[in-house]
Design a protein around this motif. Structure first.
Motif, PDB file in Angstrom:
ATOM      1  N   THR A  50       0.804  -1.175   0.043  1.00 58.73           N
ATOM      2  CA  THR A  50      -0.220  -0.005  -0.004  1.00 58.73           C
ATOM      3  C   THR A  50       0.965   1.211   0.167  1.00 58.73           C
ATOM      4  O   THR A  50       0.188   2.431  -0.266  1.00 58.73           O
ATOM      5  N   ASN A  51       2.036   0.948   0.276  1.00 58.65           N
ATOM      6  CA  ASN A  51       2.999   2.419   0.315  1.00 58.65           C
ATOM      7  C   ASN A  51       3.686   2.436  -0.938  1.00 58.65           C
ATOM      8  O   ASN A  51       4.638   3.074  -1.196  1.00 58.65           O
ATOM      9  N   SER A  57      -2.737   6.306  -7.107  1.00 56.86           N
ATOM     10  CA  SER A  57      -1.980   6.746  -5.612  1.00 56.86           C
ATOM     11  C   SER A  57      -2.283   8.161  -5.593  1.00 56.86           C
ATOM     12  O   SER A  57      -2.360   8.965  -6.469  1.00 56.86           O
ATOM     13  N   SER A 121       4.989  10.166   1.672  1.00 57.01           N
ATOM     14  CA  SER A 121       3.746   9.228   1.818  1.00 57.01           C
ATOM     15  C   SER A 121       2.904   9.041   0.537  1.00 57.01           C
ATOM     16  O   SER A 121       2.831   9.587  -0.132  1.00 57.01           O
ATOM     17  N   TYR A 123      -0.813   7.044  -0.439  1.00 55.66           N
ATOM     18  CA  TYR A 123      -2.068   6.397  -0.085  1.00 55.66           C
ATOM     19  C   TYR A 123      -2.799   5.938  -1.437  1.00 55.66           C
ATOM     20  O   TYR A 123      -2.743   6.397  -2.554  1.00 55.66           O
ATOM     21  N   ASN A 127      -8.404   4.341  -0.289  1.00 61.75           N
ATOM     22  CA  ASN A 127      -8.331   4.834   1.071  1.00 61.75           C
ATOM     23  C   ASN A 127      -8.756   6.446   0.868  1.00 61.75           C
ATOM     24  O   ASN A 127      -8.417   7.065   0.143  1.00 61.75           O
ATOM     25  N   PRO A 131      -3.014  12.229   1.582  1.00 63.96           N
ATOM     26  CA  PRO A 131      -1.578  12.727   2.456  1.00 63.96           C
ATOM     27  C   PRO A 131      -1.503  14.115   2.452  1.00 63.96           C
ATOM     28  O   PRO A 131      -1.828  14.729   1.629  1.00 63.96           O
TER      29      PRO A 131
END
Length: 136
Positions: A50-51, A57, A121, A123, A127, A131
């Motif tokens: 997920t990162n 993204s 970061s 996401y 989600n 960020p």
């Protein structure tokens, strides 16, 4: 500088291969992309950490050389209804970031020379959080 192997979905790998062969990349970017794609790990979307940055993204990224931090949402070229933070997958920054995880520093030649971008970061689209930069 923290270095990391690219982790890509099959679709993002195919897109980056197309970029390598048919886009007008600088010699620096073409050599870098070639090296990265040879070592890339290809995974199914459901197994992508997920990162790690992929199409859709949401990313908090810092341009180290310019001292700028900003949010981007990497969208597919077919995406409708763009927002201010949306950048298409065909954008040079999106091409530079695909497959990298948070904490990595990426070098990519832009119009003003080679820039260093730190991925702060990541996401994924599913989600709800985005960020954000918090200033204390």
């Amino acid at each position: 500088m923290k270095r990391q192997q690219l982790i890509l979905t099959k679709e993002d790998f195919a897109f980056l291969m197309e970029c390598y062969f048919s886009r007008h990349l600088s010699e620096f970017n073409k050599a870098k992309l070639s090296q990265e794609l040879r070592k890339a790990k290809i995974v199914k979307k459901e197994f992508l950490p997920t990162n790690v940055i992929c199409t859709n993204s949401k990313v908090l990224v810092s341009n180290i050389d310019k001292g700028q931090t900003f949010n981007v949402h990497i969208i597919g070229s077919e995406a409708k209804g763009r927002n201010n933070n949306d950048i298409p997958i065909t954008d040079p920054l999106a091409i530079a970031l695909l497959g990298y995880a948070s904490g990595v520093v990426v070098e990519w030649e832009m119009g003003d020379g080679v820039n260093r971008f730190e991925v702060i970061s990541v996401y994924q689209e599913d989600n709800d959080a985005f960020p954000t930069l918090s200033i204390a």
